[in-house]
Design a protein around this motif. Structure first.
Motif, mmCIF file in Angstrom:
data_model
loop_
_atom_site.group_PDB
_atom_site.id
_atom_site.type_symbol
_atom_site.label_atom_id
_atom_site.label_comp_id
_atom_site.label_asym_id
_atom_site.label_seq_id
_atom_site.Cartn_x
_atom_site.Cartn_y
_atom_site.Cartn_z
ATOM 1 N N ALA A 36 1.039 -1.223 -0.088
ATOM 2 C CA ALA A 36 0.100 0.062 -0.248
ATOM 3 C C ALA A 36 0.992 1.091 0.089
ATOM 4 O O ALA A 36 0.408 1.690 -0.153
ATOM 5 C CB ALA A 36 -0.938 0.274 1.321
ATOM 6 N N ASN A 37 2.129 0.738 0.294
ATOM 7 C CA ASN A 37 3.375 1.898 0.255
ATOM 8 C C ASN A 37 2.337 3.207 1.864
ATOM 9 O O ASN A 37 2.454 4.335 1.338
ATOM 10 C CB ASN A 37 2.867 3.259 -0.741
ATOM 11 N N GLY A 38 2.257 2.418 2.729
ATOM 12 C CA GLY A 38 1.472 3.705 3.736
ATOM 13 C C GLY A 38 0.154 2.760 4.535
ATOM 14 O O GLY A 38 -0.067 1.101 4.316
ATOM 15 N N TRP A 39 -0.310 3.742 5.066
ATOM 16 C CA TRP A 39 -1.211 2.167 5.802
ATOM 17 C C TRP A 39 -2.779 2.243 4.594
ATOM 18 O O TRP A 39 -2.896 2.394 3.295
ATOM 19 C CB TRP A 39 -1.942 3.362 6.447
ATOM 20 N N PRO A 40 -2.772 0.810 4.279
ATOM 21 C CA PRO A 40 -4.173 0.664 3.832
ATOM 22 C C PRO A 40 -5.387 1.421 4.026
ATOM 23 O O PRO A 40 -5.251 1.272 5.174
ATOM 24 C CB PRO A 40 -3.309 -1.307 4.120
ATOM 25 N N SER A 41 -6.729 0.458 4.254
ATOM 26 C CA SER A 41 -7.434 1.311 4.124
ATOM 27 C C SER A 41 -7.944 0.228 5.175
ATOM 28 O O SER A 41 -7.244 -0.934 5.469
ATOM 29 C CB SER A 41 -8.523 0.851 2.652
ATOM 30 N N LEU A 42 -9.016 0.847 6.059
ATOM 31 C CA LEU A 42 -9.247 -0.127 6.602
ATOM 32 C C LEU A 42 -10.101 -1.382 6.603
ATOM 33 O O LEU A 42 -9.580 -2.259 6.950
ATOM 34 C CB LEU A 42 -10.069 0.320 8.105
#
Length: 283
Positions: A36-42
């Protein structure tokens, strides 16, 4: 504490060794964060966690059912069948499989297609001891599915980075499972079970475990390179290396030491990996 003095939920969690979920889950979450190159969706995060918990629960229940009579003859595992009735294990296995397949199908088309394949692979491990001494590597493969599955959940396709990470997970799991299997050396030899520890002997098995953990370290470096991770990730690898070395300092016949080191070292390895990936991608 005996099974009679604990509640049904505690007994169930003991049966499936729920605390050991900490081994594979961080690699799945780490792969997800990199993908995700960071936080994925919840939504994706929760679905991946649900899939992980259901898949591992199903795998452990299947393993317990397949080895139900065998475990009763092994002094180390003789009390497992007392934790919950066999019928309840079957019911919970069906529920876990259904939960995993449903959650996987909600994520994206590819996870839906591959979910039955994943279940087949993690179940296959439990029967390998009947015909091959390479069962430790099949256990590694069962856990190595996690980072690939998490990557697919985020990107909808298979790429090189999670495959490199999965190769490292296979070597890592096979290595620590070889160490753990030394506890059953006498039992496996007496029962005629296919066992790499029996085939190679304890000393050579522990040397092979060392080689596999060296390959694990190389694969983690390779994952960082392919995934284009930064210095924070690479600095963390020294901590992982130290934990792997510590794991091999355990006396080969000190069973209490093996159990203690098994959990502490491997929980530390997977935890440091996840923290390192988060630090690289989220800071």
């Amino acid at each position: 504490m005996t099974a009679a003095h604990t509640g049904p939920i505690v007994r169930f969690l003991r049966l499936i060794r729920f605390s050991h979920t900490i081994f594979a889950l961080p690699f799945a979450l780490g792969a997800l964060i990199v993908a995700a190159n960071g936080w994925p969706s919840l939504r994706i995060l929760l679905l991946v966690i649900v899939c992980m918990v259901f898949a591992r629960t199903a795998a452990m229940l299947f393993n317990r059912l397949v080895d139900w009579s065998l475990d009763q003859r092994n002094p180390r595992t003789a009390s497992r069948h007392l934790l919950i009735p066999k019928l309840w294990a079957v019911v919970l296995l069906i529920f876990s499989c259904a939960g995993f397949l449903l959650a996987a199908c909600v994520i994206n088309p590819l996870t839906c297609i591959l979910a039955p394949v994943a279940l087949a692979l993690i179940f296959f491990y439990s029967v390998t001891k009947r015909f091959t001494s390479a069962t430790h590597f099949f256990l590694g493969l069962a856990l190595a599915i996690a980072p690939v599955g998490a990557w697919i959940a985020q990107r909808g396709r298979i790429e090189l980075a999670p495959l490199v990470l999965s190769a490292g997970v296979i070597c890592w799991v096979a290595g620590f499972d070889l160490i753990y299997a030394t506890q059953d050396y006498d039992f496996d030899r007496r029962e005629g079970i296919y066992s790499l520890v029996v085939k190679l002997g304890i000393t050579r098995s522990l040397r092979l475990a060392q080689l596999l953990h060296l390959l694990t370290f190389v694969a983690l470096i390779g994952f960082g390179f392919v995934a284009k991770l930064g210095p924070l990730y690479y600095w963390s690898l020294s901590l992982i290396a130290a934990a792997l070395v510590y794991e091999h300092k355990t006396e080969k016949r000190d069973l209490a030491g093996i159990n203690r080191t098994f959990f502490q070292s491997n929980a530390f390895v997977s935890g440091v990996f996840l923290v390192a990936v988060c630090a690289d991608r989220l800071i």
